[in-house]
Write an enzyme that holds these catalytic residues in place. Structure first.
Site, PDB file in Angstrom:
ATOM      1  N   HIS A   1       0.842  -1.184   0.000  1.00 25.85           N
ATOM      2  CA  HIS A   1       0.000   0.000   0.000  1.00 25.85           C
ATOM      3  C   HIS A   1       0.879   1.236   0.000  1.00 25.85           C
ATOM      4  CE1 HIS A   1      -3.387  -2.573   1.870  1.00 25.85           C
ATOM      5  NE2 HIS A   1      -3.613  -2.401   0.589  1.00 25.85           N
TER       6      HIS A   1
ATOM      7  N   GLU B   1       1.844   3.729   3.071  1.00 28.56           N
ATOM      8  CA  GLU B   1       2.384   3.188   4.312  1.00 28.56           C
ATOM      9  C   GLU B   1       3.909   3.228   4.286  1.00 28.56           C
ATOM     10  OE1 GLU B   1       0.210  -0.538   4.626  1.00 28.56           O
ATOM     11  OE2 GLU B   1      -1.697   0.531   4.447  1.00 28.56           O
TER      12      GLU B   1
ATOM     13  N   ARG C   1      -3.284   4.778  -1.931  1.00 25.90           N
ATOM     14  CA  ARG C   1      -3.147   3.431  -1.373  1.00 25.90           C
ATOM     15  C   ARG C   1      -2.884   2.365  -2.434  1.00 25.90           C
ATOM     16  NH1 ARG C   1      -5.350  -0.050   2.708  1.00 25.90           N
ATOM     17  NH2 ARG C   1      -6.605  -1.756   1.888  1.00 25.90           N
TER      18      ARG C   1
ATOM     19  N   HIS D   1       2.676  -3.731   6.770  1.00 31.40           N
ATOM     20  CA  HIS D   1       1.772  -2.602   6.501  1.00 31.40           C
ATOM     21  C   HIS D   1       1.858  -1.588   7.629  1.00 31.40           C
ATOM     22  CE1 HIS D   1      -1.139  -4.746   3.621  1.00 31.40           C
ATOM     23  NE2 HIS D   1      -0.250  -5.675   3.929  1.00 31.40           N
TER      24      HIS D   1
ATOM     25  N   GLU E   1       0.996  -4.771  11.103  1.00 33.30           N
ATOM     26  CA  GLU E   1       0.626  -3.361  10.958  1.00 33.30           C
ATOM     27  C   GLU E   1       1.499  -2.605  11.951  1.00 33.30           C
ATOM     28  OE1 GLU E   1      -1.631  -1.933   8.950  1.00 33.30           O
ATOM     29  OE2 GLU E   1      -2.832  -3.607   8.208  1.00 33.30           O
TER      30      GLU E   1
END
Lengths: 384, 213
Positions: free
Chosen positions: A158, A161, A216, A286, A360
């Site tokens: 993405h 990020e 994104r 991510h 994440e």
């Protein structure tokens, strides 16, 4: 160290502050001398870290209100003067890992890294992006007679990020800098190969640098060029198109025209399929959220090896927390976050890769995607 | 009647986010901002013909003074068919938030004495930086986004302020400061980034008020 901003209101407060300055030998930033402290005028004092709490308690006791002007002086200093250039020099000639880098620099970095560490690192082509850019991965492999199992890690699926590609670069640097001296890393390399894809969604990443910081998706056109981008993490062949997606190109979770419709997805999927019997662990990085996510996103039914997956993830979260106290939550995407389908992590698990995780990274929403560069180091250190 | 919920799972996390945003709107200012440190406990009650009510126990920290925490108990009621009404939030905060009276006054005076109206964009910038003199504006943006997020949240959304795209001060004849914001809000479930125009009024004693969004 913190810098406090105070506006003393009475002579008594002025006197108390002057006393604190001389007792603690505090560093006055404004005014310069304690005798120039006046009621009604700004006072800026730097308080050394070990005295901060005591100072604040004393102010509270005397009903002197304050504002923290600078919560961490060292950070501000580091921001204006990047340090630690020399320790990275042997690994790749002065690359600054505590800053975000545009794609051109990441391409150059990969070439440098292979050149400077050719006994361990080889650079390979994975495929091409929609806009025809070459996707490279780095293979970190210690020469040996035995075939080794593989740990795959991809970053930057993405575009927005940014901490994710920064982590992949950091990870490579850390391994190469320490494999000779760190027994854990050297043992890893005796038994495992690392394959690292620093930026998966190259077109999107470049777009987030040049046009839209919060982009994104990829940059493939749909609807006659009126709409752009597929969410690559909804484009894999795992319950594709079933839940947590949109079939509308203008959505940020547009899953593409079919599973693996995007060249980036195909490049990754083909490679992983070809090596799947040797891949022990699939990691995809991510941000944000501070989560370690396990399969699945499309159903709450747990995968067959859920206990093992959760155990490893919990240990990872505990180790991570041990570094700087950062809390990571652990669990399946469907329970922790939301429903989704077509994710790379779910696909990797369904084709047989036992340990498959989505990380994440920091933070939990305070900065979100625009994580300050000064958090690159602590984020990467704790995640290592 | 109220079911215990795992605090790490998304239904409780979403309700907690709403409570935090509402609190930011009520209590935030140019000198202070709150952040959720931990959701300690969550329960949910489904009320026939009314909606879903969440009972939460939260620990929050002051972003400018991380050692300072307060506890909060909150009730978040999402109305049935909540397309037009904001969730009802009730909160009790235990513990003292640091007084920002002097800092607020100083900020107020600084802005009032500006010759040219303040204008800024991209806070934080692409690399996450906020110049120190814009930090109070950033914190006021949290107040404004707190209102917008509270008003627009449902059980199927989780919003965060992604970036302040643009802010413009508008001088007024009365005593309030006025800031016209364009905020970028990130919605986690749809992954959309939504621009939102909000006008925020602020006064050191009277606090903040959204007049338009």
């Amino acid at each position: 160290d913190q810098v406090l901003h105070i506006v003393p209101e009475t002579i008594q407060q002025v006197q108390h502050l002057q006393l604190l300055c001389s007792t603690f030998m505090l560093d006055l930033w404004k005014p310069l001398l304690p005798e120039d402290i006046r009621a009604g005028e700004d006072l800026h004092i730097r308080v050394p870290a070990p005295l901060v709490q005591e100072m604040k308690d004393s102010l509270a006791q005397h009903m002197i209100s304050y504002r923290v002007l600078i919560p961490d002086v060292q950070k501000l200093v580091d921001q204006s003067m990047p340090r630690e250039r020399s320790s990275h020099r042997q690994v790749s000639g002065g690359y600054v890992y505590t800053e975000y880098h545009p794609m051109e620099e990441i391409y150059q970095w990969m070439t440098q890294i292979q050149k400077n560490n050719s006994e361990l690192v080889t650079q390979h082509i994975l495929g091409k992006t929609f806009e025809n850019r070459t996707m490279y991965y780095l293979q970190i492999s210690q020469p040996s007679n035995k075939t080794k199992k593989i740990i795959w890690m991809d970053c930057g699926i993405h575009a927005r990020e940014w901490i994710s590609p920064a982590f992949c670069q950091w990870f490579v640097k850390e391994i190469l800098q320490n494999y000779k001296t760190d027994p854990k890393i050297s043992r890893f390399l005796q038994n495992l190969d690392f394959y690292v894809l620093p930026v998966l969604n190259i077109d999107g990443y470049i777009y987030s640098w040049e046009e839209d910081r919060l982009w994104r998706k990829s940059r493939s056109p749909y609807e006659n060029g009126t709409c752009y981008g597929t969410d690559l993490n909804r484009n894999f062949n795992s319950s594709w198109g079933s839940v947590g997606v949109s079939f509308n190109c203008s959505s940020d979770v547009f899953c593409g025209s079919g599973p693996e419709s995007e060249p980036e997805t195909r490049a990754v999927a083909q490679f992983i399929k070809s090596k799947k019997s040797d891949i022990l662990c699939y990691l995809t990085i991510h941000s944000y959220g501070q989560l370690i996510l396990t399969p699945y996103g499309s159903t709450t039914k747990p995968p067959s090896n859920n206990e093992e997956l959760m155990q490893v993830a919990k240990e990872a979260a505990a180790a991570l927390k041990g570094k700087y106290g950062t809390s990571y939550r652990v669990g399946s995407t469907a329970l922790i976050l939301y429903s989704n389908s077509g994710s790379s992590r779910d696909w990797a698990h369904t084709i047989g890769i036992p340990l498959s995780y989505t990380f994440e990274l920091r933070d939990t929403g305070t900065h979100g995607f625009v994580l300050p560069a000064d958090q690159i180091q602590p984020t990467c250190e704790e995640t290592m | 009647r109220a079911m215990e919920l795992p605090p790490g799972h998304f239904p409780a996390a979403r309700a907690a986010a709403v409570a935090v945003e509402y609190l930011r709107y009520l209590r935030g200012g140019p000198g202070s901002g709150l952040r959720l440190r931990e959701l300690q406990r969550a329960r949910r009650q489904d009320i026939d013909d009314v909606g879903h009510k969440y009972y939460l126990e939260l620990e929050l920290e002051d972003v400018l003074d991380k050692d300072r925490t307060v506890s909060c108990t909150a009730e978040v009621l999402y109305h049935l068919g909540s397309k037009t009404s904001a969730p009802d939030v009730q909160l009790t905060v235990q513990g003292e938030l640091r007084s920002t009276e002097a800092a607020d006054k100083e900020f107020y005076n600084r802005i009032r004495s500006l010759e040219k109206e303040l204008v800024a964009e991209n806070i934080p910038d692409s690399h996450g930086n906020v110049p120190p003199e814009l930090e109070p504006i950033h914190l006021l943006a949290w107040v404004a986004s707190g209102y917008v997020i509270w008003q627009n949240s449902t059980e199927n959304t989780k919003f965060h302020l992604a970036q302040v795209k643009h802010v413009k001060q508008v001088k007024r004849n009365d005593e309030d400061l006025q800031f016209d914001f364009v905020l970028l809000l990130h919605e986690m479930v749809s992954q959309e980034v939504l621009p939102w125009e909000v006008t925020l009024l602020w006064h050191p004693q009277r606090g903040a008020r959204v007049t338009q969004s």
